[in-house]
Design a protein around this motif. Sequence first.
Motif, PDB file in Angstrom:
ATOM      1  N   ILE A  40      49.809 -36.029 -47.137  1.00 54.93           N
ATOM      2  CA  ILE A  40      49.271 -35.510 -48.244  1.00 54.93           C
ATOM      3  C   ILE A  40      49.542 -36.608 -49.288  1.00 54.93           C
ATOM      4  CG2 ILE A  40      51.515 -34.677 -48.903  1.00 54.93           C
ATOM      5  CD1 ILE A  40      50.139 -32.493 -50.314  1.00 54.93           C
ATOM      6  N   GLU A  41      48.424 -36.744 -50.258  1.00 55.01           N
ATOM      7  CA  GLU A  41      48.712 -37.666 -51.362  1.00 55.01           C
ATOM      8  C   GLU A  41      49.736 -37.722 -52.100  1.00 55.01           C
ATOM      9  OE1 GLU A  41      46.785 -38.007 -54.542  1.00 55.01           O
ATOM     10  OE2 GLU A  41      46.095 -35.719 -54.403  1.00 55.01           O
ATOM     11  N   SER A  42      50.539 -38.677 -52.879  1.00 55.89           N
ATOM     12  CA  SER A  42      51.825 -38.119 -53.547  1.00 55.89           C
ATOM     13  C   SER A  42      51.356 -37.710 -54.970  1.00 55.89           C
ATOM     14  CB  SER A  42      52.313 -39.691 -53.875  1.00 55.89           C
ATOM     15  OG  SER A  42      51.513 -40.548 -54.790  1.00 55.89           O
ATOM     16  N   LYS A  43      50.154 -37.736 -55.433  1.00 55.59           N
ATOM     17  CA  LYS A  43      49.897 -37.080 -56.792  1.00 55.59           C
ATOM     18  C   LYS A  43      48.984 -36.050 -56.683  1.00 55.59           C
ATOM     19  CE  LYS A  43      50.178 -38.442 -60.581  1.00 55.59           C
ATOM     20  NZ  LYS A  43      51.310 -37.903 -61.732  1.00 55.59           N
TER      21      LYS A  43
ATOM     22  N   SER B 289      58.637 -34.959 -41.739  1.00 58.63           N
ATOM     23  CA  SER B 289      57.438 -34.407 -41.213  1.00 58.63           C
ATOM     24  C   SER B 289      56.512 -34.361 -42.519  1.00 58.63           C
ATOM     25  CB  SER B 289      57.846 -33.092 -40.918  1.00 58.63           C
ATOM     26  OG  SER B 289      58.415 -33.116 -39.679  1.00 58.63           O
ATOM     27  N   MET B 290      56.483 -34.955 -43.665  1.00 56.91           N
ATOM     28  CA  MET B 290      55.680 -34.804 -44.945  1.00 56.91           C
ATOM     29  C   MET B 290      55.359 -36.299 -45.065  1.00 56.91           C
ATOM     30  SD  MET B 290      55.118 -32.956 -48.180  1.00 56.91           S
ATOM     31  CE  MET B 290      56.520 -33.670 -49.318  1.00 56.91           C
ATOM     32  N   ILE B 291      54.134 -37.051 -45.072  1.00 61.07           N
ATOM     33  CA  ILE B 291      54.097 -38.251 -45.315  1.00 61.07           C
ATOM     34  C   ILE B 291      53.127 -38.283 -46.335  1.00 61.07           C
ATOM     35  CG2 ILE B 291      52.790 -40.372 -44.732  1.00 61.07           C
ATOM     36  CD1 ILE B 291      55.229 -39.569 -42.970  1.00 61.07           C
ATOM     37  N   THR B 292      53.741 -38.822 -47.628  1.00 61.68           N
ATOM     38  CA  THR B 292      52.879 -38.911 -48.668  1.00 61.68           C
ATOM     39  C   THR B 292      52.397 -40.375 -49.170  1.00 61.68           C
ATOM     40  OG1 THR B 292      54.859 -39.334 -50.227  1.00 61.68           O
ATOM     41  CG2 THR B 292      54.414 -37.301 -50.088  1.00 61.68           C
ATOM     42  N   ILE B 293      51.109 -40.347 -49.408  1.00 62.35           N
ATOM     43  CA  ILE B 293      50.288 -41.446 -49.512  1.00 62.35           C
ATOM     44  C   ILE B 293      50.587 -42.151 -51.334  1.00 62.35           C
ATOM     45  CG2 ILE B 293      48.143 -42.974 -49.483  1.00 62.35           C
ATOM     46  CD1 ILE B 293      47.006 -40.568 -47.766  1.00 62.35           C
ATOM     47  N   GLU B 294      51.170 -43.171 -51.101  1.00 62.09           N
ATOM     48  CA  GLU B 294      51.412 -43.653 -52.633  1.00 62.09           C
ATOM     49  C   GLU B 294      50.545 -44.641 -52.756  1.00 62.09           C
ATOM     50  OE1 GLU B 294      53.645 -42.740 -54.613  1.00 62.09           O
ATOM     51  OE2 GLU B 294      55.338 -41.674 -53.489  1.00 62.09           O
ATOM     52  N   PRO B 295      49.970 -45.115 -54.119  1.00 57.76           N
ATOM     53  CA  PRO B 295      49.204 -46.152 -54.493  1.00 57.76           C
ATOM     54  C   PRO B 295      49.845 -47.256 -54.071  1.00 57.76           C
ATOM     55  CG  PRO B 295      49.490 -44.794 -56.346  1.00 57.76           C
ATOM     56  CD  PRO B 295      50.033 -43.993 -55.098  1.00 57.76           C
ATOM     57  N   PRO B 296      49.154 -48.189 -53.501  1.00 51.84           N
ATOM     58  CA  PRO B 296      50.013 -49.613 -53.390  1.00 51.84           C
ATOM     59  C   PRO B 296      50.466 -50.205 -54.800  1.00 51.84           C
ATOM     60  CG  PRO B 296      47.765 -49.603 -51.975  1.00 51.84           C
ATOM     61  CD  PRO B 296      47.839 -48.548 -53.128  1.00 51.84           C
TER      62      PRO B 296
END
Length: 489
Positions: free
Chosen positions: A164-167, A190-197
């Motif tokens: 899921i994305e972080s925001k 088990s939850m991966i959050t996509i953080e902007p670089p």
Amino acid sequence: MPLPGSNGQSQQQHVYSREYAESLDLQDPLRHMSREFLIPSKDELKAENFDQVESRNSTLPASESSVYLCGNSLGLQPRLTSTRIQQYLTTWATQGVFGHFKRLSESPLPTWLHVDGCASDNIIPIVGALPSEVAVMETLTANLHLLMSSFYTPDINGRHKIIIESKAFPSDHYAVESQILHHGLSPRTSMITIEPPDLSVPVLTTSYILSVIAEHAATTAILLLPGIQFYTGQYFDIPTITKAAREAGMFVIWDLAHAVGNVPLQLHDWDVDAAAWCSYKYLNAGPGAIGGMFIHERHSQVSSRSSEGFVNRLSGWWGSDKESRFAMENHFVPIPGAAGFQLSNPSVLDITSLNASLEVFKKAGGMAPLRERSLKLTAYLESVLHSSPFFNAGFKIITPSDPRQRGAQLSLRLGPGLLDVVVKELEKRSVVVDERRPDVIRVAPAPLYNTFKDVFEFRRAFDEALEVAQKAKAGLIQAQGTTEQQKTS
């Protein structure tokens, strides 16, 4: 995207003028659509009690209307809605229970037994689906839970993660976390959050999302992303991301709350596994109105008229085959397709409101001309914001400038300490946008009812609000400096 009738230096001279905005409206083939909606007046927004708004004047001149640029949060009411709801109430009042099965001649309304199917038929062209792939049902988060309850079957030694994305909207986070916990797992693993670089640039490039997919390809069960990100207004590349995730073995779910009715979608052709949405933003069905769900046909087949041979799901009365539903045999036989995932009787009141708005979409010609209009409105908004004396000094646009990567919304990040005053000043001027703390306002010219003149009026009010806010901030800094001097003297 170049503005209509613009060329070089002449554009700079007159693009920010009421006359130019009005000329764009005169060229607009869908300019009449705003008359299909009830736009709050300036006085109505300032009213403090119900008596002041109860006897609404529905023919107010345009100069008395507010500037409503908040369809990304709650769409305006179509004029047709009250007519259709009154017809529903009349049917209920005069037919009682027979309204479920009896169709009155000359009535524009479906019977209640088939009302959800009528709404699904109306929304199919908006989401780009086959008739069997859509169900109008429940609410957004409930539908996300229903999808994950069927398709999230984690294996801690194999695929167990949800990306899921972080925001992402908080409700999506809550749903994902609770689903993981429901299976006895931990969101920490088990939850991966996509953080902007780069946290100062909140958009996520497609290539970066694909890199996260590749990194967790062997251990991820579900990818859940928004079609359009609520905070930045970024429109994700749904077909490219879906293809990569599916090839990596993930089940792909899209939250289309901010995308449905905003941008054209082709969920079937894009090979999306599943999606869910609400209908109170760009679909204009009213606050908290009924949502919808898409499930690709490959996941919703029923191989036999039995309780076997179909994807397991949380089952309910309204998802059972209509032929046998009233036999009361306690034997669940799902309707083939997404409709078989329905639970309880849908709210006929909700769907009546939704169908009224979908009639207006048809009147506008569907999503293709609305998207064309939206691109022009948002390009004009971007242009007049760039010409503001406060651009970069008082605010920045954080939504991608590429029209293919955004819908109707531009998110504006204000300078520190300006948000509260700016929002208050816009409200004083009857300009409706919404805020996302700590420093963002979201501005969304909805293509069904907003005009180029609305955009012009927003820019003028926004400049005034920023001027007031910056003066207030300067005064506060000066006062604090004086206080510090007094303390040290």
